[in-house]
Design a protein around this motif. Structure first.
Motif, PDB file in Angstrom:
ATOM      1  N   ALA A 163       0.822  -1.217   0.000  1.00  0.00           N
ATOM      2  CA  ALA A 163       0.000   0.000   0.000  1.00  0.00           C
ATOM      3  C   ALA A 163       0.858   1.270   0.000  1.00  0.00           C
ATOM      4  CB  ALA A 163      -0.925  -0.014   1.210  1.00  0.00           C
ATOM      5  N   ALA A 164       1.927   1.275   0.771  1.00  0.00           N
ATOM      6  CA  ALA A 164       2.779   2.461   0.846  1.00  0.00           C
ATOM      7  C   ALA A 164       3.417   2.778  -0.505  1.00  0.00           C
ATOM      8  CB  ALA A 164       3.867   2.269   1.905  1.00  0.00           C
ATOM      9  N   GLU A 165       3.687   1.744  -1.300  1.00  0.00           N
ATOM     10  CA  GLU A 165       4.260   1.970  -2.627  1.00  0.00           C
ATOM     11  C   GLU A 165       3.222   2.563  -3.575  1.00  0.00           C
ATOM     12  OE1 GLU A 165       6.659  -0.485  -6.134  1.00  0.00           O
ATOM     13  OE2 GLU A 165       6.592  -1.273  -4.084  1.00  0.00           O
ATOM     14  N   VAL A 166       1.974   2.121  -3.447  1.00  0.00           N
ATOM     15  CA  VAL A 166       0.894   2.706  -4.257  1.00  0.00           C
ATOM     16  C   VAL A 166       0.763   4.191  -3.927  1.00  0.00           C
ATOM     17  CG1 VAL A 166      -1.539   2.574  -4.902  1.00  0.00           C
ATOM     18  CG2 VAL A 166      -0.320   0.488  -4.239  1.00  0.00           C
ATOM     19  N   LEU A 167       0.784   4.505  -2.644  1.00  0.00           N
ATOM     20  CA  LEU A 167       0.696   5.899  -2.216  1.00  0.00           C
ATOM     21  C   LEU A 167       1.863   6.707  -2.766  1.00  0.00           C
ATOM     22  CD1 LEU A 167      -0.716   8.044  -0.485  1.00  0.00           C
ATOM     23  CD2 LEU A 167       0.649   7.257   1.465  1.00  0.00           C
ATOM     24  N   LYS A 168       3.053   6.145  -2.733  1.00  0.00           N
ATOM     25  CA  LYS A 168       4.234   6.833  -3.260  1.00  0.00           C
ATOM     26  C   LYS A 168       4.116   7.046  -4.761  1.00  0.00           C
ATOM     27  CE  LYS A 168       9.280   6.453  -3.574  1.00  0.00           C
ATOM     28  NZ  LYS A 168      10.466   5.593  -3.266  1.00  0.00           N
ATOM     29  N   ASP A 169       3.618   6.042  -5.491  1.00  0.00           N
ATOM     30  CA  ASP A 169       3.422   6.182  -6.940  1.00  0.00           C
ATOM     31  C   ASP A 169       2.449   7.313  -7.243  1.00  0.00           C
ATOM     32  OD1 ASP A 169       5.161   4.131  -7.543  1.00  0.00           O
ATOM     33  OD2 ASP A 169       3.598   2.661  -8.035  1.00  0.00           O
ATOM     34  N   GLY A 170       1.383   7.403  -6.458  1.00  0.00           N
ATOM     35  CA  GLY A 170       0.364   8.424  -6.697  1.00  0.00           C
ATOM     36  C   GLY A 170      -0.633   8.044  -7.764  1.00  0.00           C
ATOM     37  N   TYR A 171      -0.574   6.794  -8.208  1.00  0.00           N
ATOM     38  CA  TYR A 171      -1.532   6.298  -9.199  1.00  0.00           C
ATOM     39  C   TYR A 171      -1.743   4.813  -8.974  1.00  0.00           C
ATOM     40  CZ  TYR A 171       2.753   4.812 -11.643  1.00  0.00           C
ATOM     41  OH  TYR A 171       3.960   4.242 -11.958  1.00  0.00           O
ATOM     42  N   GLY A 172      -2.827   4.281  -9.554  1.00  0.00           N
ATOM     43  CA  GLY A 172      -3.107   2.862  -9.395  1.00  0.00           C
ATOM     44  C   GLY A 172      -4.256   2.420 -10.271  1.00  0.00           C
ATOM     45  N   GLN A 173      -4.406   1.096 -10.387  1.00  0.00           N
ATOM     46  CA  GLN A 173      -5.519   0.508 -11.113  1.00  0.00           C
ATOM     47  C   GLN A 173      -6.395  -0.252 -10.115  1.00  0.00           C
ATOM     48  OE1 GLN A 173      -4.802  -2.646 -10.624  1.00  0.00           O
ATOM     49  NE2 GLN A 173      -2.756  -3.182 -11.266  1.00  0.00           N
ATOM     50  N   CYS A 174      -7.269  -1.109 -10.613  1.00  0.00           N
ATOM     51  CA  CYS A 174      -8.239  -1.755  -9.724  1.00  0.00           C
ATOM     52  C   CYS A 174      -7.579  -2.438  -8.531  1.00  0.00           C
ATOM     53  CB  CYS A 174      -9.106  -2.745 -10.498  1.00  0.00           C
ATOM     54  SG  CYS A 174      -8.200  -4.052 -11.376  1.00  0.00           S
ATOM     55  N   ASN A 175      -6.561  -3.237  -8.777  1.00  0.00           N
ATOM     56  CA  ASN A 175      -5.965  -4.040  -7.712  1.00  0.00           C
ATOM     57  C   ASN A 175      -5.113  -3.212  -6.748  1.00  0.00           C
ATOM     58  OD1 ASN A 175      -7.031  -6.554  -8.746  1.00  0.00           O
ATOM     59  ND2 ASN A 175      -5.535  -6.355 -10.392  1.00  0.00           N
ATOM     60  N   THR A 176      -4.323  -2.305  -7.275  1.00  0.00           N
ATOM     61  CA  THR A 176      -3.446  -1.526  -6.407  1.00  0.00           C
ATOM     62  C   THR A 176      -4.225  -0.455  -5.644  1.00  0.00           C
ATOM     63  OG1 THR A 176      -2.829  -0.201  -8.348  1.00  0.00           O
ATOM     64  CG2 THR A 176      -1.340  -1.977  -7.697  1.00  0.00           C
ATOM     65  N   LYS A 177      -5.242   0.119  -6.276  1.00  0.00           N
ATOM     66  CA  LYS A 177      -6.093   1.060  -5.537  1.00  0.00           C
ATOM     67  C   LYS A 177      -6.851   0.331  -4.432  1.00  0.00           C
ATOM     68  CE  LYS A 177      -7.018   5.104  -8.362  1.00  0.00           C
ATOM     69  NZ  LYS A 177      -8.040   6.135  -8.584  1.00  0.00           N
ATOM     70  N   ALA A 178      -7.259  -0.905  -4.714  1.00  0.00           N
ATOM     71  CA  ALA A 178      -7.930  -1.710  -3.684  1.00  0.00           C
ATOM     72  C   ALA A 178      -7.009  -1.916  -2.486  1.00  0.00           C
ATOM     73  CB  ALA A 178      -8.363  -3.056  -4.261  1.00  0.00           C
ATOM     74  N   THR A 179      -5.743  -2.198  -2.754  1.00  0.00           N
ATOM     75  CA  THR A 179      -4.764  -2.387  -1.678  1.00  0.00           C
ATOM     76  C   THR A 179      -4.650  -1.148  -0.810  1.00  0.00           C
ATOM     77  OG1 THR A 179      -3.427  -4.054  -2.822  1.00  0.00           O
ATOM     78  CG2 THR A 179      -2.298  -2.682  -1.213  1.00  0.00           C
ATOM     79  N   LEU A 180      -4.491   0.016  -1.431  1.00  0.00           N
ATOM     80  CA  LEU A 180      -4.352   1.254  -0.657  1.00  0.00           C
ATOM     81  C   LEU A 180      -5.637   1.564   0.103  1.00  0.00           C
ATOM     82  CD1 LEU A 180      -2.710   3.682   0.197  1.00  0.00           C
ATOM     83  CD2 LEU A 180      -3.466   4.856  -1.893  1.00  0.00           C
ATOM     84  N   LEU A 181      -6.780   1.371  -0.532  1.00  0.00           N
ATOM     85  CA  LEU A 181      -8.060   1.620   0.130  1.00  0.00           C
ATOM     86  C   LEU A 181      -8.215   0.734   1.359  1.00  0.00           C
ATOM     87  CD1 LEU A 181     -10.816   3.043   0.151  1.00  0.00           C
ATOM     88  CD2 LEU A 181     -11.648   1.274  -1.429  1.00  0.00           C
ATOM     89  N   MET A 182      -7.892  -0.550   1.219  1.00  0.00           N
ATOM     90  CA  MET A 182      -7.980  -1.477   2.345  1.00  0.00           C
ATOM     91  C   MET A 182      -7.064  -1.050   3.488  1.00  0.00           C
ATOM     92  SD  MET A 182      -8.124  -5.213   0.458  1.00  0.00           S
ATOM     93  CE  MET A 182      -8.475  -6.134   1.967  1.00  0.00           C
ATOM     94  N   ALA A 183      -5.845  -0.683   3.156  1.00  0.00           N
ATOM     95  CA  ALA A 183      -4.871  -0.312   4.185  1.00  0.00           C
ATOM     96  C   ALA A 183      -5.322   0.926   4.950  1.00  0.00           C
ATOM     97  CB  ALA A 183      -3.501  -0.074   3.549  1.00  0.00           C
TER      98      ALA A 183
END
Length: 256
Positions: free
Chosen positions: A82-102
């Protein structure tokens, strides 16, 4: 006899309560992928004052943040933390789901992940030509289910940021109903159900063609299911294809 029956009933209720408590704890636990103790995530929660909001407003604010502040785009892999998704600042269905869950778990809101595959047709436009032909027919997909007020709500509408979706609608303003492509597949393109207020939200649901069921964590989901790419295709996707896809997405977002 009556006392024995009452005692047995109380024991069963207590066991059920303990089971439900254990289940809820499973929906709040931190994992390698849901690494919400990371300082970047904790700082974000503090900066946004999410813990000061009531639960419904907290979920809404976190949902809107992941939908719009984390732009639609393609990360290096589905199973990044999740922290890597946040650092990227972008995501798709699966990675946004990870950040949302976290973010939800870090603020005390139970959730789980529902895994699927979707037809690659909804990616057309974001990916074109030979790269589209070489991509797998079925794309790994997921959405978050959040538990609130004794109800599970499905939060798939978090995938496309509103700026991108608005420009996509403007570019295809003759379409009001079913639209497939550029990361969307919906029967209501003019007004898709992406706003959350104690309801289910969707933007790619129509493309689902296989249901893998429910998982407590993305770690469990990805341990069992991965994108169907060989070593060479995976390398090409990471180094070439996803960057082309992100450029195509950015062109839409900028109205080009």
């Amino acid at each position: 006899m009556r006392k024995i029956l009452i005692a047995m009933l109380l024991a069963q209720l207590n066991a059920l309560s303990q089971t439900n408590l254990k289940s809820m704890n499973n929906y709040l636990k931190e994992t390698e992928i849901l690494n919400y103790s990371d300082t970047s995530i904790q700082s974000l929660i503090k900066d946004k004052n999410w813990m000061e909001l009531d639960t419904i407003e907290r979920v809404k604010s976190i949902y809107n943040f992941v939908r719009d502040d984390i732009e639609f785009g393609y990360n290096i892999s589905d199973d990044i933390p999740a922290a890597e998704v946040l650092k990227d600042g972008y995501g798709q269905c699966n990675t946004k789901a990870t950040l949302l869950m976290a973010l939800l778990r870090a603020t005390g809101v139970p959730n789980r992940i529902h895994g699927f595959t979707i037809n690659k047709a909804l990616q057309k436009g974001a990916i074109n030509g030979i790269w589209y032909k070489l991509s797998p027919k079925n794309i790994l997909h997921s959405w978050v289910e959040v538990y609130l007020n004794d109800t599970w709500y499905f939060l798939e509408g978090v995938i496309l940021d509103k700026k991108y979706l608005t420009k996509l609608q403007e570019k295809n303003n003759d379409c009001k109903t079913t639209f497939c492509g550029y990361g969307a597949y919906t029967d209501n393109f003019e007004n898709p159900p992406i706003e959350w207020n104690l309801n289910n939200t969707f933007i790619q649901k129509k493309g689902i063609n296989q249901d893998f069921g429910l998982f407590d964590t993305p770690d469990e989901f990805y341990a069992k299911h991965q994108q169907k790419l060989g070593v060479f295709k995976r390398f090409v996707y990471r180094k070439i294809v996803r960057h082309r896809m992100n450029k195509n997405v950015e062109k839409i977002r900028n109205g080009r």
